[in-house]
Design a protein around this motif. Structure first.
Motif, mmCIF file in Angstrom:
data_model
loop_
_atom_site.group_PDB
_atom_site.id
_atom_site.type_symbol
_atom_site.label_atom_id
_atom_site.label_comp_id
_atom_site.label_asym_id
_atom_site.label_seq_id
_atom_site.Cartn_x
_atom_site.Cartn_y
_atom_site.Cartn_z
ATOM 1 N N THR A 133 0.847 -1.199 0.000
ATOM 2 C CA THR A 133 0.000 0.000 0.000
ATOM 3 C C THR A 133 0.880 1.244 0.000
ATOM 4 N N THR A 138 -0.053 3.498 2.318
ATOM 5 C CA THR A 138 -0.501 3.994 3.619
ATOM 6 C C THR A 138 0.657 4.041 4.602
ATOM 7 N N ASP A 151 -0.313 -6.240 4.937
ATOM 8 C CA ASP A 151 -0.623 -4.938 5.527
ATOM 9 C C ASP A 151 -1.566 -5.080 6.722
#
Length: 485
Positions: A250, A252, A326
């Motif tokens: 990701t 993030t 994740d």
């Protein structure tokens, strides 16, 4: 004519057999269901027409039956109801029962299989049948300390004796007054019940066993345990501790609490990462360990088990299955879909305190007849080997650092070594303040009590809450009550 008589006789025989079968089914096959049907008033009269056994703490009854001048004969009464309602629950003519009053109903009414010979003796001698008493493991001082320290905040506290599994304190706030539900005024009892159902904080629920929450950073104890048990890490192993961590696959960025930096060098020891509760270090550690290793370790501490009773059934604490990397990173710091009951997190600390051996928690110590004969007495039993003795010692040393100079300094007790871990858990709901957690044990060199505290949505501190600020002082008060400090 003979043919007609034979047919009529056959019909009569068939009807007689059907009547016999139906009567037999009602009297025997459905007997238990009919007897226990809440609409069966005779069952209520039978139960209330004899003394129900008392529930006892430290030699004093906290729930008992008293004689009353009405068709039922006896009414349940509760002393110190706000202190013990979490444990006793209620017993009501119109609303049934909850907690111990429900889970131990057969014993309290004298109908348990273990009391068969007592019932036969009463039948032969013509004595009045009576229920049996149950004596609890609770420590009144610890129970009072938990209620006082929580104050008006919504939360839960569980304290366990690590070496035996005895539950020393079990408090869920807000509490309630079971006497309002025990009244034989059915209108008043129904009204009180409906008010409690709609009351803020759901006082009828026992959050220590019935509710599970994201455990936040208290779960880092399990991630650390998995690392130590792998043999690839020690407390002094240097682990990456960046200011932010990019969740695998990701874009993030996972920050540390409050956007802080864990280490100027980007690395720190595993012990220091636990001491200051470094999110990025444990997220990356979780990914390196892998989903299966953390799940296996969690299960050894009691997660993903639906069979635990104390004797009330304990809701299952869960570690999610088949996580992407994740999600593993977030689960390793007690977020994502990880959920734990307060009693589960007390069990984690209790196992570490007990050299790695997790004992089955229990609340009922002794069952006695009305003549004070012992029917049964609880004996400590091992639930699992959560970690090795060596890992337990390393975790203890790391938890000492948390309280001595880390995120849990508010749990310090003068002259006593306290081991602990804080947690500040995001609930996943926008605009909602985090839950504040603390779990730990004392004295670290001779553990007498392991405790877990959750203050829901930060309590009085709201969005400014942390586990160290809000939950740790409550845990300290309970531990002090048990060890007499």
């Amino acid at each position: 004519m003979n043919t007609a008589l034979r047919r009529l006789a056959s019909v009569v025989v068939i009807m007689f057999l059907a009547l016999l079968a139906g009567t037999t089914w009602v009297q025997f096959g459905q007997a238990s269901a009919l007897n226990n049907d809440s609409r069966n008033v005779r069952t209520l009269y039978r139960e209330y027409g004899k003394p129900r056994g008392p529930i006892i703490v430290a030699g004093q009854p906290i729930a008992q039956s008293t004689a009353v001048d009405d068709p039922f004969g006896f009414q349940r009464s509760y002393s110190q109801p706000e202190l013990y309602s979490t444990v006793t629950g209620f017993y009501s003519v119109v609303n049934g029962g909850s907690q111990l009053e429900r889970s131990m109903n057969d014993v309290l009414t004298g109908q348990a299989d273990s009391l068969f010979w007592q019932r036969m003796q009463a039948l032969i001698t013509g004595a009045q049948p009576q229920g049996s008493s149950i004596e609890l493991t609770l420590d009144p001082a610890a129970q009072q300390a938990a209620v006082d320290a929580l104050g008006g905040q919504q939360g839960a506290v569980v304290a366990i004796e690590p070496s035996t599994g005895k539950i020393l304190a079990m408090v869920s706030t807000p509490g309630f007054d079971p006497n309002a539900l025990a009244t034989h005024d059915t209108t008043a009892a129904s009204s009180a019940y409906q008010q409690l159902l709609g009351a803020e904080g759901d006082p009828l629920r026992n959050s220590t066993t019935s509710d599970n929450y994201p455990p936040g950073s208290t779960f880092k104890l399990i991630t650390a345990a998995a690392a130590l048990e792998s043999g690839d890490y020690t407390a002094e192993t240097q682990v990456p501790a960046p200011d932010t961590y990019t969740l695998p696959g990701t874009q993030t960025q996972l920050p540390n609490f409050g956007g802080s930096s864990c280490a100027a060098t980007g690395q720190m020891s595993l012990a220091d990462a636990l001491r200051i509760s470094c999110n990025t270090a444990f997220a990356e550690l979780g990914v390196d360990l892998g989903d299966d290793a953390i799940r296996e370790q969690a299960e050894r501490f009691g997660f993903d088990s639906a069979d635990l009773t104390v004797p009330m059934r304990v809701a299952e604490s869960t570690y999610p299955a088949e996580l992407a990397p994740d999600r593993t990173a977030l689960s390793a710091i007690g977020q994502e879909s990880v959920r734990a009951t307060p009693i589960q997190m007390a069990m984690v600390s209790a196992a570490i305190a007990n050299g790695g051996t997790l004992m089955s928690p229990y609340l009922v110590q002794t069952v006695r007849t009305a003549d004070l004969d012992v029917v049964s007495e609880a004996k400590p039993s091992e639930l699992s080997e959560a970690v090795s003795a060596g890992t337990a010692q390393q975790l203890t040393d790391m938890m000492l650092g948390v309280v001595q100079s880390g995120s849990g300094t508010s749990a310090q007790i003068s002259g006593v070594q306290v081991a602990g871990k804080t947690g500040t858990a995001q609930t996943g709901r926008d605009g909602e303040a985090p839950h504040a957690w603390f779990t730990g044990f004392a004295p670290a060199d001779d553990p007498q009590v392991a405790v877990a505290v959750i203050v829901q949505n930060g309590g009085d501190a709201g969005s400014e809450a942390t586990g160290g600020r809000v939950a740790a002082p409550i845990a300290r008060a309970v531990m002090q009550a048990v060890i007499g400090q």
